[in-house]
Structures are given as C-alpha cells and as structure tokens.
Motif scaffolding. Structure first.
Motif, PDB file in Angstrom:
ATOM      1  N   LEU A   5      -2.515   2.976   7.777  1.00 16.58           N
ATOM      2  CA  LEU A   5      -1.475   2.316   8.568  1.00 16.58           C
ATOM      3  C   LEU A   5      -1.473   0.808   8.355  1.00 16.58           C
ATOM      4  CD1 LEU A   5      -1.591   4.306  11.943  1.00 16.58           C
ATOM      5  CD2 LEU A   5       0.153   4.408  10.157  1.00 16.58           C
ATOM      6  N   ASP A   6      -2.660   0.228   8.206  1.00 13.55           N
ATOM      7  CA  ASP A   6      -2.744  -1.209   7.912  1.00 13.55           C
ATOM      8  C   ASP A   6      -2.147  -1.509   6.538  1.00 13.55           C
ATOM      9  OD1 ASP A   6      -3.947  -1.860  10.314  1.00 13.55           O
ATOM     10  OD2 ASP A   6      -5.990  -1.661   9.528  1.00 13.55           O
ATOM     11  N   GLN A   7      -2.407  -0.637   5.586  1.00 18.26           N
ATOM     12  CA  GLN A   7      -1.844  -0.807   4.250  1.00 18.26           C
ATOM     13  C   GLN A   7      -0.317  -0.676   4.275  1.00 18.26           C
ATOM     14  OE1 GLN A   7      -4.803   2.118   2.482  1.00 18.26           O
ATOM     15  NE2 GLN A   7      -4.609   0.722   0.762  1.00 18.26           N
ATOM     16  N   ILE A   8       0.174   0.241   5.115  1.00 17.63           N
ATOM     17  CA  ILE A   8       1.624   0.399   5.268  1.00 17.63           C
ATOM     18  C   ILE A   8       2.242  -0.881   5.823  1.00 17.63           C
ATOM     19  CG2 ILE A   8       3.462   1.631   6.478  1.00 17.63           C
ATOM     20  CD1 ILE A   8       2.210   3.302   4.301  1.00 17.63           C
ATOM     21  N   GLU A   9       1.561  -1.493   6.795  1.00 14.59           N
ATOM     22  CA  GLU A   9       2.058  -2.754   7.367  1.00 14.59           C
ATOM     23  C   GLU A   9       2.110  -3.843   6.301  1.00 14.59           C
ATOM     24  OE1 GLU A   9       3.321  -3.618  10.375  1.00 14.59           O
ATOM     25  OE2 GLU A   9       3.367  -1.441  10.668  1.00 14.59           O
ATOM     26  N   ASP A  10       1.099  -3.892   5.440  1.00 16.01           N
ATOM     27  CA  ASP A  10       1.101  -4.857   4.338  1.00 16.01           C
ATOM     28  C   ASP A  10       2.270  -4.601   3.393  1.00 16.01           C
ATOM     29  OD1 ASP A  10      -1.137  -6.113   5.313  1.00 16.01           O
ATOM     30  OD2 ASP A  10      -2.547  -5.090   3.956  1.00 16.01           O
ATOM     31  N   ILE A  11       2.544  -3.331   3.141  1.00 13.12           N
ATOM     32  CA  ILE A  11       3.655  -2.973   2.257  1.00 13.12           C
ATOM     33  C   ILE A  11       4.991  -3.386   2.888  1.00 13.12           C
ATOM     34  CG2 ILE A  11       4.949  -0.996   1.326  1.00 13.12           C
ATOM     35  CD1 ILE A  11       2.238   0.351   0.797  1.00 13.12           C
ATOM     36  N   LYS A  12       5.119  -3.193   4.192  1.00 12.50           N
ATOM     37  CA  LYS A  12       6.348  -3.593   4.883  1.00 12.50           C
ATOM     38  C   LYS A  12       6.605  -5.088   4.734  1.00 12.50           C
ATOM     39  CE  LYS A  12       7.227  -2.067   9.023  1.00 12.50           C
ATOM     40  NZ  LYS A  12       7.042  -1.648  10.438  1.00 12.50           N
ATOM     41  N   LYS A  13       5.529  -5.863   4.754  1.00 12.60           N
ATOM     42  CA  LYS A  13       5.667  -7.320   4.690  1.00 12.60           C
ATOM     43  C   LYS A  13       5.774  -7.833   3.256  1.00 12.60           C
ATOM     44  CE  LYS A  13       2.928  -7.961   8.907  1.00 12.60           C
ATOM     45  NZ  LYS A  13       1.636  -8.456   9.469  1.00 12.60           N
ATOM     46  N   ASN A  14       4.953  -7.285   2.376  1.00  8.50           N
ATOM     47  CA  ASN A  14       4.820  -7.872   1.037  1.00  8.50           C
ATOM     48  C   ASN A  14       5.264  -6.972  -0.109  1.00  8.50           C
ATOM     49  OD1 ASN A  14       3.428 -10.116   2.296  1.00  8.50           O
ATOM     50  ND2 ASN A  14       1.623  -8.783   2.425  1.00  8.50           N
ATOM     51  N   GLY A  15       5.591  -5.703   0.192  1.00 10.24           N
ATOM     52  CA  GLY A  15       5.943  -4.780  -0.870  1.00 10.24           C
ATOM     53  C   GLY A  15       4.725  -4.388  -1.701  1.00 10.24           C
ATOM     54  N   ALA A 194       3.789  10.026   8.760  1.00  8.50           N
ATOM     55  CA  ALA A 194       3.905  10.190   7.309  1.00  8.50           C
ATOM     56  C   ALA A 194       5.363  10.137   6.864  1.00  8.50           C
ATOM     57  CB  ALA A 194       3.268  11.509   6.867  1.00  8.50           C
ATOM     58  N   ILE A 195       6.256  10.719   7.664  1.00 12.32           N
ATOM     59  CA  ILE A 195       7.689  10.673   7.361  1.00 12.32           C
ATOM     60  C   ILE A 195       8.179   9.232   7.346  1.00 12.32           C
ATOM     61  CG2 ILE A 195       9.994  11.232   8.251  1.00 12.32           C
ATOM     62  CD1 ILE A 195       8.805  13.864   9.301  1.00 12.32           C
ATOM     63  N   LYS A 196       7.842   8.489   8.394  1.00 12.89           N
ATOM     64  CA  LYS A 196       8.255   7.088   8.487  1.00 12.89           C
ATOM     65  C   LYS A 196       7.644   6.258   7.361  1.00 12.89           C
ATOM     66  CE  LYS A 196       8.574   7.139  13.563  1.00 12.89           C
ATOM     67  NZ  LYS A 196       7.961   6.595  14.809  1.00 12.89           N
ATOM     68  N   SER A 197       6.371   6.475   7.088  1.00 16.85           N
ATOM     69  CA  SER A 197       5.659   5.681   6.087  1.00 16.85           C
ATOM     70  C   SER A 197       6.175   5.950   4.680  1.00 16.85           C
ATOM     71  CB  SER A 197       4.154   5.962   6.160  1.00 16.85           C
ATOM     72  OG  SER A 197       3.632   5.576   7.416  1.00 16.85           O
ATOM     73  N   SER A 198       6.461   7.224   4.378  1.00 18.39           N
ATOM     74  CA  SER A 198       6.999   7.558   3.067  1.00 18.39           C
ATOM     75  C   SER A 198       8.343   6.871   2.854  1.00 18.39           C
ATOM     76  CB  SER A 198       7.162   9.080   2.923  1.00 18.39           C
ATOM     77  OG  SER A 198       7.650   9.415   1.648  1.00 18.39           O
ATOM     78  N   PHE A 199       9.165   6.844   3.882  1.00 25.61           N
ATOM     79  CA  PHE A 199      10.468   6.175   3.797  1.00 25.61           C
ATOM     80  C   PHE A 199      10.286   4.684   3.507  1.00 25.61           C
ATOM     81  CE2 PHE A 199      14.091   3.918   5.609  1.00 25.61           C
ATOM     82  CZ  PHE A 199      15.164   4.620   5.059  1.00 25.61           C
ATOM     83  N   ILE A 200       9.331   4.069   4.164  1.00 31.95           N
ATOM     84  CA  ILE A 200       9.059   2.636   3.947  1.00 31.95           C
ATOM     85  C   ILE A 200       8.623   2.382   2.515  1.00 31.95           C
ATOM     86  CG2 ILE A 200       7.477   0.747   4.534  1.00 31.95           C
ATOM     87  CD1 ILE A 200       7.458   1.891   7.426  1.00 31.95           C
TER      88      ILE A 200
END
Length: 267
Positions: A5-15, A194-200
């Motif tokens: 989840l922390d990695q997902i947050e990083d992806i949301k911010k920085n790709g 997982a659904i939300k994260s995959s979409f991100i």
C-alpha cells in the motif's frame, strides 16, 4: 521494506517506469519453465470443465433441444430482465470460483522463478483462507460489472457495432484489472484494495501495461495457429507476463506467501 500500500501511494504521487525488454524477457524465460506442466494441467481440467458444462446445459434444456448451433444462438438472443440478472450473477460467481485457480499459475510462475519445486497441488494453493475470499471478491465485482454492461448493450443494440462493444467491454475491464490477482497473492492486499490499486497502476503507465496485456493475450492464443491443442500449452504465457510485470514494479519477497500470512494485510 515498504508495504504494498505504501508503494501504491508512491506510484500515485510519482508514477513508475518499466523496462519493456527486460520484463518481456523475464516473462518468456519464466514461461519456458512452466509451459509443459501447466499446459497438461490446463488440458485435463478443461476437459473436466467442458464435460461438466455440457452436462449442465443438457440437464437444463434437455438433450433434444441441443442443436449444433445452440450455444451460438443462445448467446445472440436477447435476454429478459430475469434471465440477464441470472446470467450476469452466474458468470460473476464462476469467475470468482475460478480466480484462485488462475492465481495458482502465478504461484507456479513464482516457484519456477525461484527454482522451487511445484506440482499439481500448487494450482490449488489459494483455495484456502484468507486468500479465497479476497480472490473471489476481486474477480466477482469486475465480472459482474462487465457481464452486466455487455448484456445490457446487446439487448439495446443487437447490431454488429453493439455486439462488438459488448465483446470489448470485458477485455477493457480486464485490462484495468491486469495486476489485481498478484496484488492479492504477492502484495497481500484485500480484494477491493487490489481492484483500486490495479486501476491506479495501469493508469499511471497505460501504454506499457497495454502492450504487456496484448502480448499476454496474443502469446496465450498463439497455440491456435499451429494446432488447436497447443493453446493449452501457450495459454499460461499470460500468467508469466502478469508475474513478470508485477515483479518489475514491486519485486517479490523470498519468503513463501502462505507462510507469511500473519504479517499480511489480508484478514
């Protein structure tokens, strides 16, 4: 190490970035390790499923009503509201029940990548708590949406354009769910997370993920070109493609995912 989840947050911010050649090579090398064994498993279980499916159809409609073009005619006809609801829920339930089976091929890919022995029982690894429920939810919701929308479109517009859109909708949704299963089995997320994260993840790098999605699909059906039965030995290429893509983005811890449940995000 950061949680998923922390990695997902990083992806949301920085790709994030993906090396196309490295990821594809990883997928292909991994596929070669599991192709024969997984192909035989797919062949056997496909035969069992086909027999069970035809038995169910025969029991419902009667053998005297089963014609050569019955399935095609049934798929094209407009469904009533009740029939559409039953059809949609039925497909969604089957997708949910089948999801842990597909997750088993990711487990097999992971084992092969780490040179860990695997066998037939590996396919059923995730038909147990807490993974089964999360995988069921993860597959049930997108399938419910995709099948429902497709059915409504076919009922409203039975033209070639309407039918084409109805066919494309499930693939479109599958594209956004490309990494949802490994996010559960390796990232230890819950089904809806997982659904939300995959979409991100997909929307942060849509072209590269689309390329891997298409390559996985083409690689899976390439067996149809030479001999139909070969498709059972190529269909799991998509599992290797998904595995390699997830690995390139997140990496995968060395400890066994089942043994580390106590430290997971899955309840």
């Amino acid at each position: 190490m950061k949680s998923t989840l922390d990695q997902i947050e990083d992806i949301k911010k920085n790709g994030y970035s993906l090396d196309f050649a490295t990821t594809f090579d990883h997928a292909f090398e991994n596929y070669k390790k599991i192709a024969v064994y997984s192909g035989l498993i797919f062949l056997v279980f496909s035969i069992i499923f086909a027999v069970a499916y035809m038995g169910t159809i025969t029991a419902i409609f009667g053998i005297e009503n089963i014609k050569k073009d019955f399935i095609e005619e049934y798929s094209k006809r407009k469904l009533s509201g009740d029939e559409l609801a039953i059809h949609t829920i039925g497909i969604a339930v089957l997708s949910g029940l089948f999801s842990p089976f597909m997750a088993g091929f990711l487990k097999m890919a992971d084992s092969a990548d780490k040179d860990v022995e695997f066998n037939v029982s590996t396919i059923f690894t995730y038909y147990k708590a807490p993974y089964f429920v999360q995988l069921f939810i993860n597959a049930f919701i997108p399938a419910l949406v995709a099948t429902g929308i497709s059915g409504i479109i076919k009922n409203i517009d039975s033209s070639s354009i309407g039918n084409t859109i109805a066919i494309v909708i499930p693939y479109f949704i599958s594209y956004f769910m490309f990494l949802s299963i490994p996010l559960i089995v390796f990232g230890k997320l819950k089904g809806i997370e997982a659904i939300k994260s995959s979409f991100i993840i997909v929307t942060k790098n849509p072209l590269t993920i689309f390329a891997f999605f298409i390559l996985g699909f083409i690689g899976s059906i390439v067996g149809l070109i030479g001999c139909g039965v070969l498709v059972f030995f190529t269909i799991v290429f998509n599992s290797s493609m998904i595995y390699a893509t997830y690995y390139a983005i997140f990496g995968i811890k060395q400890e066994d995912s089942i043994d580390s449940i106590g430290n997971s995000n899955v309840d």
